[in-house]
Motif scaffolding. Structure first.
Motif, PDB file in Angstrom:
ATOM      1  N   UNK A 119       0.816  -1.221   0.000  1.00 20.69           N
ATOM      2  CA  UNK A 119       0.000   0.000   0.000  1.00 20.69           C
ATOM      3  C   UNK A 119       0.844   1.262   0.000  1.00 20.69           C
ATOM      4  N   UNK A 120       1.956   1.244   0.701  1.00 18.58           N
ATOM      5  CA  UNK A 120       2.841   2.413   0.718  1.00 18.58           C
ATOM      6  C   UNK A 120       3.373   2.695  -0.676  1.00 18.58           C
ATOM      7  N   UNK A 121       3.884   1.671  -1.339  1.00 16.83           N
ATOM      8  CA  UNK A 121       4.437   1.864  -2.686  1.00 16.83           C
ATOM      9  C   UNK A 121       3.356   2.228  -3.698  1.00 16.83           C
ATOM     10  N   UNK A 122       2.204   1.583  -3.611  1.00 20.10           N
ATOM     11  CA  UNK A 122       1.108   1.885  -4.521  1.00 20.10           C
ATOM     12  C   UNK A 122       0.672   3.338  -4.391  1.00 20.10           C
ATOM     13  N   UNK A 123       0.456   3.794  -3.172  1.00 18.02           N
ATOM     14  CA  UNK A 123      -0.012   5.160  -2.973  1.00 18.02           C
ATOM     15  C   UNK A 123       1.058   6.200  -3.263  1.00 18.02           C
ATOM     16  N   UNK A 124       2.319   5.873  -3.031  1.00 17.39           N
ATOM     17  CA  UNK A 124       3.399   6.788  -3.421  1.00 17.39           C
ATOM     18  C   UNK A 124       3.427   6.925  -4.937  1.00 17.39           C
ATOM     19  N   UNK A 125       3.251   5.816  -5.642  1.00 13.85           N
ATOM     20  CA  UNK A 125       3.198   5.856  -7.104  1.00 13.85           C
ATOM     21  C   UNK A 125       2.014   6.656  -7.607  1.00 13.85           C
ATOM     22  N   UNK A 126       0.870   6.459  -7.004  1.00 16.19           N
ATOM     23  CA  UNK A 126      -0.316   7.222  -7.401  1.00 16.19           C
ATOM     24  C   UNK A 126      -0.109   8.716  -7.180  1.00 16.19           C
ATOM     25  N   UNK A 127       0.476   9.074  -6.047  1.00 19.16           N
ATOM     26  CA  UNK A 127       0.723  10.479  -5.739  1.00 19.16           C
ATOM     27  C   UNK A 127       1.722  11.085  -6.720  1.00 19.16           C
ATOM     28  N   UNK A 128       2.819  10.409  -6.954  1.00 18.58           N
ATOM     29  CA  UNK A 128       3.877  10.917  -7.828  1.00 18.58           C
ATOM     30  C   UNK A 128       3.404  11.016  -9.277  1.00 18.58           C
ATOM     31  N   UNK A 129       2.619  10.043  -9.715  1.00 16.54           N
ATOM     32  CA  UNK A 129       2.191  10.000 -11.113  1.00 16.54           C
ATOM     33  C   UNK A 129       0.866  10.708 -11.355  1.00 16.54           C
ATOM     34  N   UNK A 130       0.231  11.157 -10.288  1.00 20.15           N
ATOM     35  CA  UNK A 130      -1.024  11.892 -10.441  1.00 20.15           C
ATOM     36  C   UNK A 130      -2.194  11.041 -10.900  1.00 20.15           C
ATOM     37  N   UNK A 131      -2.207   9.789 -10.525  1.00 20.35           N
ATOM     38  CA  UNK A 131      -3.315   8.915 -10.918  1.00 20.35           C
ATOM     39  C   UNK A 131      -4.423   8.977  -9.882  1.00 20.35           C
ATOM     40  N   UNK A 132      -5.566   8.426 -10.214  1.00 19.75           N
ATOM     41  CA  UNK A 132      -6.685   8.379  -9.287  1.00 19.75           C
ATOM     42  C   UNK A 132      -6.467   7.350  -8.199  1.00 19.75           C
TER      43      UNK A 132
END
Length: 149
Positions: A119-132
């Motif tokens: 979850x940490x990596x997934x949400x960091x990726x979402x935040x950095x990449x601007x995804x939903x």
């Protein structure tokens, strides 16, 4: 999660608050457990509970999007960051060695570390990449030329 940590099917020595690894404790004593449970039951979505080595430091006013609980375990600094002084601090009741998941209440068999890391990596990726918040990251990497993974 606290109660799951201390479940007899999961915990190593539940009466001693040890969940695994011979030394990974959730709290230093049962009074800490009872106080934290009380705080969790009465806190609102505008408060954050701060816990240091099993000690509830208190409920603090926070934003509704803030973490509900912030936990740190066994912070030993400088010349005191060694096994001997850590053991002394634990015996004095001012620190406990919660390892990574016991003190963070996430230990549910292997799921705590795996789930927390994922979850940490997934949400960091979402935040950095601007995804939903419900978007899969695979599509982002396949359609952005030069994206670093």
């Amino acid at each position: 999660m606290i109660d799951n940590n201390l479940d007899f099917d999961v915990a190593l020595y539940p009466y001693e608050l040890v969940t695994y690894g011979e030394t990974g404790t959730v709290f230093q004593n049962w009074m800490q457990y009872r106080l934290i449970k009380q705080y969790l039951e009465k806190m609102t979505d505008r408060q954050t509970l701060v816990v240091e080595s099993g000690h509830p430091l208190g409920l603090f006013r926070s934003h509704e999007w803030s973490p509900r609980v912030i936990i740190t375990n066994a912070l030993m600094v400088g010349m005191f960051d060694n096994p001997e002084d850590c053991e002394i601090a634990e015996e004095m009741g001012v620190a406990n060695y919660g390892q990574m998941t016991a003190g963070g209440w996430m230990y549910i068999g292997p799921q705590g570390i795996v789930h927390g890391t994922y979850n940490t990596l997934l949400n960091a990726g979402r935040l950095k990449l601007g995804t939903g918040s419900n978007e899969d990251l695979r599509a982002v990497f396949s359609c952005r030329p030069g994206s670093a993974v």
